[in-house]
Design a protein around this motif. Structure first.
Motif, PDB file in Angstrom:
ATOM      1  N   SER A  74     -41.674   2.312  -9.561  1.00  0.00           N
ATOM      2  CA  SER A  74     -40.709   2.443 -10.720  1.00  0.00           C
ATOM      3  C   SER A  74     -41.195   1.935 -12.148  1.00  0.00           C
ATOM      4  N   LEU A  75     -42.367   1.040 -12.100  1.00  0.00           N
ATOM      5  CA  LEU A  75     -42.815   0.489 -13.232  1.00  0.00           C
ATOM      6  C   LEU A  75     -43.592   1.558 -14.290  1.00  0.00           C
ATOM      7  N   THR A 114     -43.225  -0.804  -2.301  1.00  0.00           N
ATOM      8  CA  THR A 114     -43.294   0.304  -2.990  1.00  0.00           C
ATOM      9  C   THR A 114     -42.567   0.364  -4.274  1.00  0.00           C
ATOM     10  N   ASN A 115     -41.833  -0.705  -4.470  1.00  0.00           N
ATOM     11  CA  ASN A 115     -41.077  -0.757  -6.005  1.00  0.00           C
ATOM     12  C   ASN A 115     -41.777  -0.614  -7.165  1.00  0.00           C
ATOM     13  N   ILE A 116     -43.303  -0.903  -6.967  1.00  0.00           N
ATOM     14  CA  ILE A 116     -43.991  -1.003  -8.104  1.00  0.00           C
ATOM     15  C   ILE A 116     -44.208   0.481  -8.778  1.00  0.00           C
ATOM     16  N   ASP A 136     -39.993  -3.420  -0.716  1.00  0.00           N
ATOM     17  CA  ASP A 136     -40.819  -4.757  -1.285  1.00  0.00           C
ATOM     18  C   ASP A 136     -42.296  -4.132  -1.484  1.00  0.00           C
ATOM     19  N   TRP A 192     -51.490   1.994  -6.363  1.00  0.00           N
ATOM     20  CA  TRP A 192     -51.659   0.567  -6.375  1.00  0.00           C
ATOM     21  C   TRP A 192     -52.193   0.115  -4.900  1.00  0.00           C
ATOM     22  N   GLY A 242     -52.723  -3.572  -2.666  1.00  0.00           N
ATOM     23  CA  GLY A 242     -52.434  -5.110  -2.619  1.00  0.00           C
ATOM     24  C   GLY A 242     -52.726  -5.971  -1.318  1.00  0.00           C
ATOM     25  N   HIS A 266     -45.395   6.247 -15.103  1.00  0.00           N
ATOM     26  CA  HIS A 266     -45.340   5.637 -13.728  1.00  0.00           C
ATOM     27  C   HIS A 266     -46.496   5.123 -13.037  1.00  0.00           C
ATOM     28  N   ALA A 267     -46.336   4.215 -12.350  1.00  0.00           N
ATOM     29  CA  ALA A 267     -47.385   4.057 -11.419  1.00  0.00           C
ATOM     30  C   ALA A 267     -47.827   5.171 -10.501  1.00  0.00           C
ATOM     31  N   SER A 305     -41.033   5.209  -1.043  1.00  0.00           N
ATOM     32  CA  SER A 305     -39.928   4.228  -0.609  1.00  0.00           C
ATOM     33  C   SER A 305     -39.144   4.746   0.433  1.00  0.00           C
TER      34      SER A 305
END
Length: 264
Positions: free
Chosen positions: A156-157, A152-154, A150, A168, A170, A164-165, A144
């Motif tokens: 934080s899941l 890289t926020n994933i 937009d 990923w 996309g 955490h992730a 991040s």
């Protein structure tokens, strides 16, 4: 269209321009010799590109068919090539400097094709930039700092005890079927572009990188235009600028200051 900033430490690993055209007959040996002569000053090395393998499923079983190699011509330093397929012209380089330089290579390739064995029509203009964004990170969440939230926020899941992730990938599509940009992105390891491939490239350490793979394209609507430079140049420029503009939106100012503008 004014000049764009040339970053001394750019992450671009591969730039490709592909012009798809109406299908033609395979180029004869005489055609290939003529192409080599036409291109010799810039692309003196004839090095055919391997054919693709296609799989066909029939009631009798599965058969694999190998398409013939495509004529390909390379620079002596093995950092740029032009390939002539029955349905496309592809210019590739691992030493991209600016849009105008790649445009001149494309112009040369189109002139050679149309001088030796003309294709009837233009069916797609595609400009692809494969970026390997490399920066100091201790974990996936650190992307991040370099790539906009937009994408890289994933990080934080959290999936319960799984944490955490960690990785990923996309795909995002901008535009429509006639004109647009396809973005593929994700945090990966190693290389997106093989350093030991036919096209040589600088070899960074093979650690983590963030992929920003941009495919910007234009396709005709209705009538198929001729494969003439007058129908190509402005569409190439527009596609390249669309990709550039999107890339600039995907990176942070910190990445520009601390990585892109840093002398190698």
């Amino acid at each position: 269209m004014g000049p764009r900033e040339i970053y001394p430490n750019a992450p671009l690993a591969l730039a490709v321009v592909e012009l798809r055209h109406t299908v033609t007959a395979a180029l004869s040996e005489a055609d290939q010799a003529a192409l080599k002569g036409f291109l010799a000053e810039v692309f003196p090395l004839a090095r055919p590109a391997p054919g693709a393998v296609s799989m066909t499923v029939t009631p009798a079983g599965v058969t694999n068919e190998q398409t013939p190699p495509s004529p390909r011509y390379m620079t002596r330093d093995n950092t740029a090539s032009v390939t002539f397929r029955p349905d496309a012209i592809a210019v590739e380089t691992t030493r991209y400097v600016r849009r105008s330089a790649l445009r001149e290579l494309l112009r040369l390739a189109v002139s050679a094709r149309q001088e030796v064995a003309p294709a009837d029509g233009l069916t797609r203009v595609g400009v692809r930039y494969v970026n390997e964004v490399r920066a100091d990170i201790e974990g996936p969440a650190d992307w991040s700092q370099w790539i906009i939230p937009d994408l890289t926020n994933i990080a934080s899941l959290e999936a319960g005890a799984n944490g955490h992730a960690r990785s990923w990938q996309g795909m995002v599509v901008f535009g429509d079927q006639q004109q647009g940009v396809v973005l593929r992105h994700g945090n990966l390891e190693g290389y997106a572009v093989n350093p030991s491939g036919d096209l040589r490239r600088p070899t960074p350490n093979p650690g983590p990188y963030y992929l920003i793979d941009l495919d910007s394209f234009w396709t005709p609507e209705g009538e198929t235009p001729t494969l003439d430079w007058s129908n190509i140049e402005s569409r190439y420029d527009a596609a390249a600028l669309n990709a550039h503009g999107l890339f600039e939106q995907l990176i942070t100012d910190k990445y520009r200051r601390e990585v892109l503008r840093r002398d190698q």
